[in-house]
Design an enzyme around this catalytic site. Structure first.
Site, PDB file in Angstrom:
ATOM      1  NE  ARG A 155      13.912 -72.886 -49.785  1.00 60.11           N
ATOM      2  CZ  ARG A 155      12.945 -73.111 -50.664  1.00 60.11           C
ATOM      3  NH1 ARG A 155      12.814 -72.295 -51.697  1.00 60.11           N
ATOM      4  NH2 ARG A 155      12.148 -74.139 -50.555  1.00 60.11           N
ATOM      5  NE  ARG A 205      15.045 -76.821 -57.774  1.00 61.05           N
ATOM      6  CZ  ARG A 205      14.204 -76.153 -56.988  1.00 61.05           C
ATOM      7  NH1 ARG A 205      14.528 -74.947 -56.520  1.00 61.05           N
ATOM      8  NH2 ARG A 205      13.017 -76.667 -56.684  1.00 61.05           N
ATOM      9  CG  HIS A 237      14.585 -69.301 -57.940  1.00 63.59           C
ATOM     10  ND1 HIS A 237      14.625 -68.664 -56.720  1.00 63.59           N
ATOM     11  CD2 HIS A 237      13.312 -69.755 -58.052  1.00 63.59           C
ATOM     12  CE1 HIS A 237      13.442 -68.749 -56.146  1.00 63.59           C
ATOM     13  NE2 HIS A 237      12.638 -69.383 -56.923  1.00 63.59           N
ATOM     14  CG  ASP A 252       5.275 -66.380 -56.416  1.00 64.18           C
ATOM     15  OD1 ASP A 252       5.095 -67.528 -55.966  1.00 64.18           O
ATOM     16  OD2 ASP A 252       5.995 -66.140 -57.415  1.00 64.18           O
ATOM     17  CD  GLU A 281      12.809 -66.299 -59.039  1.00 65.61           C
ATOM     18  OE1 GLU A 281      12.197 -66.063 -57.992  1.00 65.61           O
ATOM     19  OE2 GLU A 281      12.495 -67.211 -59.814  1.00 65.61           O
TER      20      GLU A 281
HETATM   21  O1  TA6 Z   1      10.232 -68.102 -58.118  1.00 62.38           O
HETATM   22  C1  TA6 Z   1       9.183 -68.057 -57.187  1.00 62.38           C
HETATM   23  C2  TA6 Z   1       8.712 -69.480 -56.922  1.00 62.38           C
HETATM   24  O2  TA6 Z   1       8.195 -70.077 -58.087  1.00 62.38           O
HETATM   25  C3  TA6 Z   1       7.670 -69.424 -55.789  1.00 62.38           C
HETATM   26  O3  TA6 Z   1       6.382 -69.687 -56.279  1.00 62.38           O
HETATM   27  C4  TA6 Z   1       8.176 -70.483 -54.807  1.00 62.38           C
HETATM   28  O4  TA6 Z   1       7.646 -71.745 -55.127  1.00 62.38           O
HETATM   29  C5  TA6 Z   1       9.689 -70.404 -55.052  1.00 62.38           C
HETATM   30  O5  TA6 Z   1       9.796 -70.297 -56.469  1.00 62.38           O
HETATM   31  C6  TA6 Z   1      10.507 -71.506 -54.436  1.00 62.38           C
HETATM   32  O6  TA6 Z   1      10.373 -72.689 -55.164  1.00 62.38           O
HETATM   33  P1  TA6 Z   1      11.204 -73.984 -54.614  1.00 62.38           P
HETATM   34  O7  TA6 Z   1      10.796 -75.115 -55.494  1.00 62.38           O
HETATM   35  O8  TA6 Z   1      12.663 -73.642 -54.720  1.00 62.38           O
HETATM   36  O9  TA6 Z   1      10.797 -74.136 -53.167  1.00 62.38           O
END
Ligand code: TA6
Length: 308
Positions: A63, A86, A164, A209, A268
């Site tokens: 994270r 990932r 991301h 988002d 991103e």
């Molecule tokens: O990039 C934004 C997103 O798609 C959000 O909708 C949220 O789900 C975030 O990514 C985190 O995704 P993850 O799978 O890393 O928890």
């Protein structure tokens, strides 16, 4: 003296540390996910957000930092959320295949990922994914992805992609994202309905988002309190996702502190609206360049130095 060192990181996972040698600039990339988890400037300040509750526990994603979302962005498809690149251990690439050797002496590391038989069950294609991470002068961080279709059955494949990136910010309520004004976006909080951005910059008063479509090559993230601006330069990546989970979503994520949403924003560089299709032996390149400039920005056009 610039250095590239392999080290043992969290939970015994291996990482590569890039140091420019002349300053405190550095970057760290885990072989797990080829995941950049740290990017520091010449003052040794950490510029990426990494949750205090981040797990370094494959196959769970880390994270924070710069997760690579491939071959699928989001959970709107047959693959796990944000694909599986990932969630895999990558290898160091000793034969980076024609990528021009870097013109500078800036430290870099090359990774390669090829899918396993298991991956084939969910994504029935062969590919070679090469990633170069380079730490340039002034802590410019460049990620260059090259993905080649190596199917021997003549089949093309299609993917969506995002770097991301989680930026560390002082206070989300004092952050502005500039460069996305007037663009259309898909709102993930409203079943991906399409809207047009009306603001003169994106600011944050709650969960946000959005997938901004056909975004410009340069995007700025202004951190008012720290009086600095992150500059995102993207190539081969037409879209830009902007995300902050805010309080409710923060509490719902076990690997994310309840208050941590105040100190991060994701911007991103992505290819989502128009998925990328590769025929066998075709190669796609997606490049991300991150830099940090002082807040000389006084509005108007983005006076961002061309870092390329
Ligand atoms: O990039 C934004 C997103 O798609 C959000 O909708 C949220 O789900 C975030 O990514 C985190 O995704 P993850 O799978 O890393 O928890």
């Amino acid at each position: 003296m610039a250095a590239v060192e392999r080290e043992v990181g969290m939970n015994g996972l291996e990482k590569v540390v890039l140091r420019d040698g002349a300053s405190a600039c550095s970057a760290e990339v885990y072989l797990y996910g080829a995941h950049v988890t740290s990017w520091k400037n010449d003052k040794g300040e950490e510029l990426l957000f990494l949750s205090n509750k981040a797990l370094f526990d494959p196959p769970k994603p880390i994270r924070g930092g710069i997760p690579i979302c491939f071959p699928q962005f989001s959970n709107l498809g047959s693959l796990p959320s944000h694909g599986f690149a990932r969630n895999r251990i990558w290898a160091l690439d000793t034969d980076p295949q024609l990528l021009p050797s870097p013109t500078s002496t800036a430290p870099f590391v090359d990774f390669i990922f090829k899918p396993s038989h298991d991956d084939f069950k969910t994504f029935p294609h062969s590919f070679e994914y090469r990633l170069r991470v380079q730490l340039g002068p002034g802590a410019i961080l460049t990620l260059t992805s090259r993905i080649r279709n190596t199917n021997s059955d003549g089949k093309p494949f299609t993917f969506t992609f995002a770097y991301h990136t989680y930026f560390s910010v002082s206070d989300i309520s004092e952050v502005r994202v500039e460069g996305l004004e007037t663009l259309d976006y898909l709102d993930n909080l409203q079943e991906r309905s399409r809207f047009t951005e009306q603001g003169d910059a994106i600011t944050f008063e709650g969960e946000l988002d959005r997938i901004y479509l056909e975004a410009p090559r340069k995007i700025a993230i202004l951190d008012h309190e720290k009086n600095r601006t992150f500059v995102v330069i993207k190539d081969g990546l037409p879209d830009a996702v902007v995300w902050n989970p805010w309080d409710k979503k923060a509490k719902a994520m076990s690997d994310f502190g309840d208050e941590e949403y105040k100190h991060m924003v994701c911007v991103e560089a992505a290819a989502i609206e128009d998925p990328v299709t590769l025929k066998p032996s075709e190669e796609w390149t997606g490049r991300l360049q991150l830099s940090l400039v002082p807040n000389t920005h006084v509005g108007g056009s983005l006076d961002i130095p061309n870092a390329l």
